[in-house]
Design an enzyme around this catalytic site. Structure first.
Site, PDB file in Angstrom:
ATOM      1  N   THR A 127       0.787  -1.277  -0.043  1.00 36.17           N
ATOM      2  CA  THR A 127      -0.091   0.087   0.117  1.00 36.17           C
ATOM      3  C   THR A 127       0.722   1.369  -0.148  1.00 36.17           C
ATOM      4  O   THR A 127       1.823   1.331   0.546  1.00 36.17           O
ATOM      5  CB  THR A 127      -1.007   0.004   1.193  1.00 36.17           C
ATOM      6  OG1 THR A 127      -1.649   1.326   1.294  1.00 36.17           O
ATOM      7  CG2 THR A 127      -0.177  -0.335   2.578  1.00 36.17           C
ATOM      8  N   TYR A 151      -1.943   0.921  10.806  1.00 33.54           N
ATOM      9  CA  TYR A 151      -2.096   0.022   9.470  1.00 33.54           C
ATOM     10  C   TYR A 151      -0.809   0.079   8.683  1.00 33.54           C
ATOM     11  O   TYR A 151      -0.339  -1.102   8.196  1.00 33.54           O
ATOM     12  CB  TYR A 151      -3.359   0.739   8.614  1.00 33.54           C
ATOM     13  CG  TYR A 151      -3.466   0.168   7.242  1.00 33.54           C
ATOM     14  CD1 TYR A 151      -3.857  -1.072   6.981  1.00 33.54           C
ATOM     15  CD2 TYR A 151      -2.945   0.966   6.215  1.00 33.54           C
ATOM     16  CE1 TYR A 151      -3.916  -1.618   5.823  1.00 33.54           C
ATOM     17  CE2 TYR A 151      -3.214   0.467   4.821  1.00 33.54           C
ATOM     18  CZ  TYR A 151      -3.523  -0.846   4.782  1.00 33.54           C
ATOM     19  OH  TYR A 151      -3.820  -1.426   3.262  1.00 33.54           O
TER      20      TYR A 151
HETATM   21  N1  LIG Z   1      -8.607  -0.704  -1.150  1.00 33.74           N
HETATM   22  C1  LIG Z   1      -7.503   0.178  -1.251  1.00 33.74           C
HETATM   23  O1  LIG Z   1      -7.582   1.233  -1.620  1.00 33.74           O
HETATM   24  C2  LIG Z   1      -6.162  -0.354  -0.999  1.00 33.74           C
HETATM   25  C3  LIG Z   1      -5.239   0.378  -0.900  1.00 33.74           C
HETATM   26  C4  LIG Z   1      -3.755  -0.234  -0.871  1.00 33.74           C
HETATM   27  C5  LIG Z   1      -3.540  -1.511  -0.385  1.00 33.74           C
HETATM   28  N2  LIG Z   1      -4.962  -2.301  -0.410  1.00 33.74           N
HETATM   29  C6  LIG Z   1      -4.594  -3.795  -0.129  1.00 33.74           C
HETATM   30  O2  LIG Z   1      -5.304  -4.344  -0.767  1.00 33.74           O
HETATM   31  C7  LIG Z   1      -5.525  -5.585  -0.321  1.00 33.74           C
HETATM   32  C8  LIG Z   1      -7.077  -5.730  -0.641  1.00 33.74           C
HETATM   33  O3  LIG Z   1      -7.884  -4.702   0.106  1.00 33.74           O
HETATM   34  P1  LIG Z   1      -9.433  -4.562  -0.278  1.00 33.74           P
HETATM   35  O4  LIG Z   1      -9.563  -3.140  -0.394  1.00 33.74           O
HETATM   36  O5  LIG Z   1     -10.167  -5.286  -1.194  1.00 33.74           O
HETATM   37  O6  LIG Z   1      -9.856  -4.853   1.364  1.00 33.74           O
HETATM   38  P2  LIG Z   1     -11.177  -5.868   1.746  1.00 33.74           P
HETATM   39  O7  LIG Z   1     -11.189  -5.757   3.279  1.00 33.74           O
HETATM   40  O8  LIG Z   1     -12.270  -5.804   0.916  1.00 33.74           O
HETATM   41  O9  LIG Z   1     -10.710  -7.502   1.348  1.00 33.74           O
HETATM   42  C9  LIG Z   1      -9.877  -8.170   2.197  1.00 33.74           C
HETATM   43  C10 LIG Z   1     -10.485  -9.593   2.469  1.00 33.74           C
HETATM   44  O10 LIG Z   1      -9.535 -10.476   3.183  1.00 33.74           O
HETATM   45  C11 LIG Z   1     -10.251 -11.218   4.005  1.00 33.74           C
HETATM   46  N3  LIG Z   1      -9.132 -11.468   5.252  1.00 33.74           N
HETATM   47  C12 LIG Z   1      -8.707 -10.697   5.938  1.00 33.74           C
HETATM   48  N4  LIG Z   1      -7.757 -11.489   6.751  1.00 33.74           N
HETATM   49  C13 LIG Z   1      -8.078 -12.912   6.566  1.00 33.74           C
HETATM   50  C14 LIG Z   1      -7.455 -13.920   6.964  1.00 33.74           C
HETATM   51  N5  LIG Z   1      -6.525 -14.011   7.879  1.00 33.74           N
HETATM   52  N6  LIG Z   1      -7.719 -15.280   6.391  1.00 33.74           N
HETATM   53  C15 LIG Z   1      -8.769 -15.210   5.565  1.00 33.74           C
HETATM   54  N7  LIG Z   1      -9.305 -14.165   5.046  1.00 33.74           N
HETATM   55  C16 LIG Z   1      -8.978 -12.763   5.517  1.00 33.74           C
HETATM   56  C17 LIG Z   1     -11.492 -10.217   4.624  1.00 33.74           C
HETATM   57  O11 LIG Z   1     -12.640 -11.123   5.096  1.00 33.74           O
HETATM   58  C18 LIG Z   1     -11.927  -9.534   3.346  1.00 33.74           C
HETATM   59  O12 LIG Z   1     -12.807 -10.176   2.506  1.00 33.74           O
HETATM   60  C19 LIG Z   1      -5.307  -5.618   1.012  1.00 33.74           C
HETATM   61  O13 LIG Z   1      -4.150  -6.372   1.245  1.00 33.74           O
HETATM   62  C20 LIG Z   1      -5.157  -4.063   1.239  1.00 33.74           C
HETATM   63  O14 LIG Z   1      -4.124  -3.827   2.311  1.00 33.74           O
HETATM   64  C21 LIG Z   1      -6.021  -1.719  -0.639  1.00 33.74           C
END
Ligand SMILES: NC(=O)c1ccc[n+]([C@@H]2O[C@H](COP(=O)([O-])OP(=O)(O)OC[C@H]3O[C@@H](n4cnc5c(N)ncnc54)[C@H](O)[C@@H]3O)[C@@H](O)[C@H]2O)c1
Length: 315
Positions: A127, A151
């Site tokens: 991120t 975070y």
């Molecule tokens: N959305 C953004 O703008 C953004 C920006 C930078 C980085 N990210 C990264 O992208 C990735 C996806 O983000 P997102 O926005 O889709 O988040 P999200 O919360 O929609 O998706 C993450 C999913 O992971 C599952 N999860 C978490 N821990 C778990 C575990 N231990 N075992 C099994 N499942 C687990 C959750 O239930 C969730 O459905 C993450 O790694 C996040 O840090 C997102």
């Protein structure tokens, strides 16, 4: 056929990745624990129709407690999207969820990956939050990370763990630092989702601080495209890449564009700046352009229009 694993498969980004890979005919194992950081009903909806694909297997469980040795036997690529996202909620009592889901879960996966004979690539979702208030804008990957949120600290720790496993055990890892991702299925705790929902319900949009903060917004399909190339380009192994949307936008300008899209003025409610929010983010994407051939395709106005259509069907 060798398989592909997507962790966080029911989440915002993970579900898009699963969908694209299924359409390409890949054999996919999706892993998600459907935790309640936000209403799991959204996650069920995200993957509802993907369950009809015969090349899709969903494992509902926590990464930390799965039988990885068996799971990884004929897996060639892992896209590790699962995490505890959200900057603001990472203070206080909920920090434990961040260490568990971002650091410990990643460590378990890496331990398994180091012994996985058929593994060709592990793509880690990092991120822009690792940069914090970066001194140089746009920020390139060589800038020393200074997270300003718990975070960001946990994601940086996970990214560094990936680096350790790559160097010491040759796990073929690529880290992608996403810059504020938006689009259909965006998490309900994220700004554009909240904004469009507020418009629908004729409520004022909460703006943290003066609204002059800038962000590099990345449409979700561009993030998916970046993942797919990161999983194949040989020169990507061991590297970290910024994945941004290609331009830096002031929040108040986004609101003007939103007003045009929804066809009415937007009511704003200014609230205090949130602790842990970086003031500005901007990605220097030249490394991803050069090595991955990455080029963001979706301009902000178009991406916002798509998200607006989706939010209208959701509520
Ligand atoms: N959305 C953004 O703008 C953004 C920006 C930078 C980085 N990210 C990264 O992208 C990735 C996806 O983000 P997102 O926005 O889709 O988040 P999200 O919360 O929609 O998706 C993450 C999913 O992971 C599952 N999860 C978490 N821990 C778990 C575990 N231990 N075992 C099994 N499942 C687990 C959750 O239930 C969730 O459905 C993450 O790694 C996040 O840090 C997102």
């Amino acid at each position: 056929m060798a398989k592909v694993i997507v962790t966080g498969a029911a989440g915002f980004i993970g579900s898009h990745l699963v969908e694209t890979l299924l359409k390409q005919g890949e054999e996919i194992i999706g892993i998600d624990e459907f935790n309640d950081y936000y209403d799991p009903m959204f996650k069920r909806k995200n993957i509802a129709y993907l369950n009809s694909y015969s090349n899709f297997t969903l494992i509902e469980g926590n990464i930390q407690f799965l039988d990885w040795t068996t799971l990884l036997q004929d897996v060639k690529i892992i896209y590790h999207q699962a995490a505890q996202a959200g900057v603001r909620a990472s203070w206080g009592q909920s920090f434990r969820a961040y260490t568990e889901r971002n650091i410990n879960a990643t460590q378990v996966l890496l331990e398994a990956a180091k012994n996985a004979k058929n593994l060709k690539r592990l793509v880690f979702a990092s991120t822009s939050s690792v940069y914090g208030d970066a001194e140089t804008l746009p920020t390139d990957e060589s800038i020393f990370p200074h997270p300003v949120s718990p975070y960001g600290i946990t994601k940086l720790a996970a990214e560094r763990l990936c680096g350790l496993y790559q160097k010491n055990f040759g796990v073929p890892i690529v880290s992608l630092r996403y810059f504020t991702v938006y689009g259909t299925r965006q998490r309900p705790d994220m700004a554009f989702h909240k904004f469009f929902k507020a418009v629908l319900q004729d409520e004022a949009i909460p703006i943290y601080g003066d609204g002059q903060q800038t962000r590099d917004f990345t449409y979700v399909s561009d993030v998916i495209a970046a993942n797919l190339v990161a999983a194949t380009v040989p020169a990507a192994v061991g590297e970290i890449f910024n994945i941004g949307g290609g331009s830096r936008v002031v929040l108040t300008e986004v609101l003007d564009t939103m007003a045009e899209i929804v066809g009415k003025p937007i009511k704003k409610n200014h609230i205090e700046k949130a602790m842990g929010d970086a003031r500005h983010t901007a990605a220097d994407i030249s490394k991803a352009q050069k090595i991955l051939g990455y080029q963001p395709q979706v301009p902000l106005r178009e991406g916002l229009a798509q998200e607006w259509q989706w939010v209208k069907t959701l509520y």
